[in-house]
Design a protein around this motif. Structure first.
Motif, PDB file in Angstrom:
ATOM      1  N   HIS A   1       1.408  23.917   5.996  1.00 12.68           N
ATOM      2  CA  HIS A   1       1.084  25.328   5.813  1.00 12.68           C
ATOM      3  C   HIS A   1      -0.425  25.541   5.753  1.00 12.68           C
ATOM      4  CE1 HIS A   1       1.522  29.429   4.212  1.00 12.68           C
ATOM      5  NE2 HIS A   1       0.566  29.099   3.366  1.00 12.68           N
ATOM      6  N   LEU A   2      -1.143  24.561   5.246  1.00  7.78           N
ATOM      7  CA  LEU A   2      -2.607  24.665   5.120  1.00  7.78           C
ATOM      8  C   LEU A   2      -3.324  24.108   6.344  1.00  7.78           C
ATOM      9  CD1 LEU A   2      -2.845  23.454   1.413  1.00  7.78           C
ATOM     10  CD2 LEU A   2      -2.931  25.804   2.234  1.00  7.78           C
ATOM     11  N   ALA A   3      -2.603  23.901   7.437  1.00  7.25           N
ATOM     12  CA  ALA A   3      -3.190  23.358   8.671  1.00  7.25           C
ATOM     13  C   ALA A   3      -3.825  22.001   8.406  1.00  7.25           C
ATOM     14  CB  ALA A   3      -4.208  24.320   9.267  1.00  7.25           C
ATOM     15  N   ALA A   4      -3.118  21.162   7.676  1.00  7.01           N
ATOM     16  CA  ALA A   4      -3.595  19.817   7.352  1.00  7.01           C
ATOM     17  C   ALA A   4      -2.455  18.836   7.557  1.00  7.01           C
ATOM     18  CB  ALA A   4      -4.118  19.753   5.912  1.00  7.01           C
ATOM     19  N   ASP A   5      -2.808  17.564   7.593  1.00  5.12           N
ATOM     20  CA  ASP A   5      -1.822  16.500   7.708  1.00  5.12           C
ATOM     21  C   ASP A   5      -2.069  15.507   6.588  1.00  5.12           C
ATOM     22  OD1 ASP A   5       0.312  15.136   8.615  1.00  5.12           O
ATOM     23  OD2 ASP A   5      -0.484  14.675  10.588  1.00  5.12           O
ATOM     24  N   VAL A   6      -1.014  14.840   6.132  1.00  2.00           N
ATOM     25  CA  VAL A   6      -1.146  13.921   5.004  1.00  2.00           C
ATOM     26  C   VAL A   6      -0.396  12.628   5.290  1.00  2.00           C
ATOM     27  CG1 VAL A   6      -1.471  15.679   3.222  1.00  2.00           C
ATOM     28  CG2 VAL A   6       0.840  14.975   3.839  1.00  2.00           C
ATOM     29  N   LEU A   7      -0.935  11.557   4.748  1.00  2.00           N
ATOM     30  CA  LEU A   7      -0.225  10.295   4.605  1.00  2.00           C
ATOM     31  C   LEU A   7       0.007  10.096   3.119  1.00  2.00           C
ATOM     32  CD1 LEU A   7      -2.203   7.984   7.060  1.00  2.00           C
ATOM     33  CD2 LEU A   7      -0.032   9.124   7.480  1.00  2.00           C
ATOM     34  N   ILE A   8       1.219   9.726   2.742  1.00  2.00           N
ATOM     35  CA  ILE A   8       1.601   9.649   1.334  1.00  2.00           C
ATOM     36  C   ILE A   8       1.928   8.214   0.991  1.00  2.00           C
ATOM     37  CG2 ILE A   8       3.212  10.488  -0.421  1.00  2.00           C
ATOM     38  CD1 ILE A   8       3.638  12.960   1.291  1.00  2.00           C
ATOM     39  N   GLY A   9       1.322   7.733  -0.094  1.00  2.00           N
ATOM     40  CA  GLY A   9       1.587   6.382  -0.571  1.00  2.00           C
ATOM     41  C   GLY A   9       1.770   6.381  -2.075  1.00  2.00           C
ATOM     42  N   VAL A  10       2.718   5.605  -2.542  1.00  2.00           N
ATOM     43  CA  VAL A  10       2.991   5.476  -3.979  1.00  2.00           C
ATOM     44  C   VAL A  10       2.625   4.063  -4.398  1.00  2.00           C
ATOM     45  CG1 VAL A  10       4.732   5.582  -5.796  1.00  2.00           C
ATOM     46  CG2 VAL A  10       4.832   7.187  -3.868  1.00  2.00           C
ATOM     47  N   GLN A  11       1.665   3.954  -5.312  1.00  2.00           N
ATOM     48  CA  GLN A  11       1.223   2.666  -5.827  1.00  2.00           C
ATOM     49  C   GLN A  11       1.577   2.583  -7.317  1.00  2.00           C
ATOM     50  OE1 GLN A  11      -0.560   0.415  -3.839  1.00  2.00           O
ATOM     51  NE2 GLN A  11      -0.263   1.779  -2.089  1.00  2.00           N
ATOM     52  N   GLY A  12       2.825   2.269  -7.610  1.00  2.00           N
ATOM     53  CA  GLY A  12       3.253   2.247  -9.000  1.00  2.00           C
ATOM     54  C   GLY A  12       3.272   3.659  -9.578  1.00  2.00           C
TER      55      GLY A  12
ATOM     56  N   VAL B   1      -6.164  11.211  -5.226  1.00  2.00           N
ATOM     57  CA  VAL B   1      -5.460  10.241  -6.071  1.00  2.00           C
ATOM     58  C   VAL B   1      -5.077  10.910  -7.379  1.00  2.00           C
ATOM     59  CG1 VAL B   1      -5.612   8.024  -7.273  1.00  2.00           C
ATOM     60  CG2 VAL B   1      -6.726   8.314  -5.056  1.00  2.00           C
ATOM     61  N   GLY B   2      -3.845  10.688  -7.803  1.00  2.00           N
ATOM     62  CA  GLY B   2      -3.369  11.197  -9.081  1.00  2.00           C
ATOM     63  C   GLY B   2      -2.182  10.375  -9.549  1.00  2.00           C
ATOM     64  N   THR B   3      -1.473  10.883 -10.548  1.00  2.00           N
ATOM     65  CA  THR B   3      -0.306  10.186 -11.080  1.00  2.00           C
ATOM     66  C   THR B   3       0.946  10.598 -10.311  1.00  2.00           C
ATOM     67  OG1 THR B   3       0.007  11.922 -12.739  1.00  2.00           O
ATOM     68  CG2 THR B   3      -1.310  10.003 -13.375  1.00  2.00           C
ATOM     69  N   THR B   4       1.909   9.701 -10.245  1.00  2.00           N
ATOM     70  CA  THR B   4       3.176   9.984  -9.577  1.00  2.00           C
ATOM     71  C   THR B   4       4.064  10.814 -10.488  1.00  2.00           C
ATOM     72  OG1 THR B   4       3.010   7.854  -8.429  1.00  2.00           O
ATOM     73  CG2 THR B   4       5.156   8.948  -8.423  1.00  2.00           C
ATOM     74  N   PRO B   5       4.622  11.918 -10.020  1.00  2.00           N
ATOM     75  CA  PRO B   5       5.499  12.729 -10.876  1.00  2.00           C
ATOM     76  C   PRO B   5       6.824  12.016 -11.120  1.00  2.00           C
ATOM     77  CG  PRO B   5       5.510  13.589  -8.648  1.00  2.00           C
ATOM     78  CD  PRO B   5       4.479  12.494  -8.676  1.00  2.00           C
ATOM     79  N   PRO B   6       7.565  12.426 -12.138  1.00  2.00           N
ATOM     80  CA  PRO B   6       8.884  11.801 -12.374  1.00  2.00           C
ATOM     81  C   PRO B   6       9.817  11.926 -11.176  1.00  2.00           C
ATOM     82  CG  PRO B   6       8.193  13.109 -14.273  1.00  2.00           C
ATOM     83  CD  PRO B   6       7.201  13.388 -13.192  1.00  2.00           C
ATOM     84  N   VAL B   7       9.771  13.081 -10.492  1.00  2.00           N
ATOM     85  CA  VAL B   7      10.576  13.291  -9.284  1.00  2.00           C
ATOM     86  C   VAL B   7       9.610  13.687  -8.171  1.00  2.00           C
ATOM     87  CG1 VAL B   7      12.441  14.588  -8.195  1.00  2.00           C
ATOM     88  CG2 VAL B   7      12.575  14.013 -10.640  1.00  2.00           C
ATOM     89  N   LEU B   8       9.394  12.783  -7.233  1.00  2.00           N
ATOM     90  CA  LEU B   8       8.439  13.027  -6.155  1.00  2.00           C
ATOM     91  C   LEU B   8       9.141  13.726  -5.002  1.00  2.00           C
ATOM     92  CD1 LEU B   8       5.676  12.683  -4.825  1.00  2.00           C
ATOM     93  CD2 LEU B   8       6.390  10.401  -4.094  1.00  2.00           C
TER      94      LEU B   8
ATOM     95  N   LEU C   1      -6.385   1.735   1.267  1.00  2.00           N
ATOM     96  CA  LEU C   1      -6.797   1.507  -0.119  1.00  2.00           C
ATOM     97  C   LEU C   1      -7.489   0.164  -0.280  1.00  2.00           C
ATOM     98  CD1 LEU C   1      -3.725   2.861  -2.117  1.00  2.00           C
ATOM     99  CD2 LEU C   1      -5.895   3.999  -1.663  1.00  2.00           C
ATOM    100  N   SER C   2      -7.011  -0.833   0.426  1.00  2.00           N
ATOM    101  CA  SER C   2      -7.613  -2.163   0.307  1.00  2.00           C
ATOM    102  C   SER C   2      -8.854  -2.325   1.168  1.00  2.00           C
ATOM    103  CB  SER C   2      -6.584  -3.235   0.684  1.00  2.00           C
ATOM    104  OG  SER C   2      -6.176  -3.089   2.038  1.00  2.00           O
ATOM    105  N   GLY C   3      -9.075  -1.415   2.093  1.00  2.00           N
ATOM    106  CA  GLY C   3     -10.220  -1.535   2.989  1.00  2.00           C
ATOM    107  C   GLY C   3     -10.071  -2.610   4.033  1.00  2.00           C
ATOM    108  N   GLU C   4      -8.845  -3.088   4.261  1.00  2.00           N
ATOM    109  CA  GLU C   4      -8.607  -4.161   5.228  1.00  2.00           C
ATOM    110  C   GLU C   4      -8.146  -3.588   6.569  1.00  2.00           C
ATOM    111  OE1 GLU C   4      -5.791  -6.679   3.396  1.00  2.00           O
ATOM    112  OE2 GLU C   4      -7.170  -7.443   1.870  1.00  2.00           O
ATOM    113  N   ALA C   5      -8.916  -2.649   7.089  1.00  2.00           N
ATOM    114  CA  ALA C   5      -8.569  -2.041   8.377  1.00  2.00           C
ATOM    115  C   ALA C   5      -8.831  -3.034   9.506  1.00  2.00           C
ATOM    116  CB  ALA C   5      -9.389  -0.769   8.586  1.00  2.00           C
ATOM    117  N   ASP C   6      -7.871  -3.124  10.445  1.00  2.00           N
ATOM    118  CA  ASP C   6      -8.020  -4.011  11.580  1.00  2.00           C
ATOM    119  C   ASP C   6      -7.887  -3.200  12.861  1.00  2.00           C
ATOM    120  OD1 ASP C   6      -5.363  -3.392  11.541  1.00  2.00           O
ATOM    121  OD2 ASP C   6      -4.679  -5.405  11.016  1.00  2.00           O
ATOM    122  N   ASP C   7      -7.852  -3.899  13.984  1.00  2.00           N
ATOM    123  CA  ASP C   7      -7.773  -3.214  15.269  1.00  2.00           C
ATOM    124  C   ASP C   7      -6.442  -2.501  15.473  1.00  2.00           C
ATOM    125  OD1 ASP C   7     -10.279  -4.185  15.800  1.00  2.00           O
ATOM    126  OD2 ASP C   7      -9.567  -5.943  16.920  1.00  2.00           O
ATOM    127  N   ALA C   8      -5.411  -2.902  14.733  1.00  2.00           N
ATOM    128  CA  ALA C   8      -4.101  -2.282  14.894  1.00  2.00           C
ATOM    129  C   ALA C   8      -3.959  -0.982  14.120  1.00  2.00           C
ATOM    130  CB  ALA C   8      -3.006  -3.256  14.450  1.00  2.00           C
TER     131      ALA C   8
END
Length: 426
Positions: A201-212, A183-190, A156-163
């Motif tokens: 199930h959709l043959a995809a992979d996800v990384l999940i992050g909560v920003q407030g 990007v969307g809103t966080t539900p009351p119960v995630l 999100l910050s665009g600060e990608a490094d070699d690691a």
């Protein structure tokens, strides 16, 4: 044969401890294929665990109440990498083989108290093994959650490094090729697990992050050639059978993935029910996860202005919000509009397309008014509008696409250099 006393049994057990360890290793060699395929160093470590288990049983049988034994008595001799390479199922097979050997050799000529002690000890050691692996899994889960949050923050910050690539690999990322950010809103119960099951199930992979109050998903499609797609479908099928209620899973996950890869918009439509109320914005695809920050910037910029489009769909593409993003000062949206719409029309071999589009939009999308201004037949205007659609992919007759085209023309005209007059001397 008279039964031995407890002290005689203890002395006898200490005497045959080495024989029991040798017999146990022989049993492991004969019955466990995974043990035979291990490198010599790890086989030696497994043998040490078995020997320590036998010695720990003898100490425990001597006085179970003196000091409560703990799992570290048995597993403390194992190197850390052994716990990562040997699964819980394999550990239970190891315990079972060891107990069988001890039970066969020890219970002959002894009373029932020794058999009961072996059964009780084997039960406790099995629970201890489960506890060790549960603690390791919990620690790994907490570490993965922190690492995943760090990776999403870097994207999100665009600060990608070699690691960043090594951190992504440590998370077990299965995605290959293009990546998009949702990007969307966080539900009351995630429900993070439900989101992961749906993506799998959709043959995809996800990384999940909560920003407030903001929920961010980094989506990667699995490569069909890698074979992960088939495995993902099988695992997803097992998840659906185990889930209750089934109709809720079917509603969120939809139908199984077809043989072809789903588009990112299709995947986002299946995942949007995991978000809270409000808009859900999908960034444009980028070549790989290292460049996901570009898709994240587009999605975040679209999420900030999506309320300006009163009837926006859910999810909505960030590229469909280019006019709003440009008005909000997004330089990427401005350059995209100019490069995608204005410049192709400007550089076209015939200049009537750009002039026709200007006239058509300035006359309120009226064919007759445009024809009168250009002194041509309305059918000529229709023909040129069709050529514009074929060239840039936008249909000027639609109200939303007309707004996008008009914004692109205005920004393109502003970007043109101001002509200067040459000063003429007297």
């Amino acid at each position: 044969m008279a039964a031995r006393t407890k002290q005689e049994t203890l002395a006898w057990l200490r005497q045959i401890a080495g024989e029991l360890a040798t017999a146990t290793l022989k049993r492991l060699e004969d019955t466990l294929p995974w043990y035979r395929e291990m490198p010599p160093g790890r086989r030696s470590a497994v043998g040490l665990v078995a020997q320590q288990g036998i010695r720990s049983f003898i100490s425990w049988y001597d006085d179970p109440q003196s000091t409560p034994w703990i799992a570290a008595d048995v597993f403390g001799t194992a190197p850390r990498e052994l716990l990562r390479s040997v699964s819980l199922q394999q550990t239970l097979q190891l315990i079972r083989a060891t107990v069988e050997v001890v039970e066969e050799r020890v219970t002959r000529g002894t009373d029932d108290s020794v058999r009961e002690a072996i059964l009780l000890y084997s039960r406790e050691i099995a629970f201890a093994a489960a506890d060790v692996y549960a603690r390791a899994a919990e620690a790994r889960g907490l570490w993965d959650a922190r690492l995943e949050a760090l990776v999403v923050d870097s994207i999100l910050s665009g600060e990608a490094d070699d690691a960043l690539p090594s951190r992504i690999a440590a998370l077990g990322w299965h995605g290959h090729g293009e990546v998009a950010v949702l990007v969307g809103t966080t539900p009351p119960v995630l429900d993070v697990d439900q989101l992961r099951r749906t993506a799998r199930h959709l043959a995809a992979d996800v990384l999940i992050g909560v920003q407030g109050n903001r929920l961010v998903l980094v989506i990667g499609r699995a490569d069909e050639r890698s074979g992960w797609t088939i495995a993902g479908r099988e695992e997803a099928a097992r998840d659906r059978l185990a889930e209750e209620p089934k109709d809720e899973v079917a509603r969120m996950e939809g139908e199984p993935a077809d043989d072809h890869q789903l588009s990112f918009l299709d995947i986002a439509q299946r995942l949007e029910s995991g978000f809270g109320p409000g808009a859900v914005v999908l960034g444009h695809p980028v070549p790989d996860l290292v460049e996901a920050s570009r898709s994240a910037r587009a999605a975040l910029a679209g999420f900030a202005v999506v309320r300006a489009w009163r009837r926006s769909p859910r999810p909505v593409l960030a590229d469909d919000l280019l006019p709003e993003r440009a008005l909000a000062g997004d330089p990427v949206a401005r350059s995209t509009l100019i490069a995608r719409i204005y410049r192709p029309l400007k550089d076209h071999s015939t200049s009537e397309l750009l002039g026709t589009l200007w006239a058509y939009l300035d006359n309120g999308r009226s064919l007759e008014g445009t024809a009168r201004e250009l002194f041509v037949h309305p059918n000529t205007v229709r023909y040129r509008l069709k050529r514009i659609t074929d060239l840039i992919g936008y249909d000027a007759t639609g109200p939303r696409e007309a707004l996008i085209l008009h914004s692109a023309l205005i920004l393109g005209a502003i970007s043109e250099p101001v002509p200067t007059r040459r000063r003429v001397g007297r």
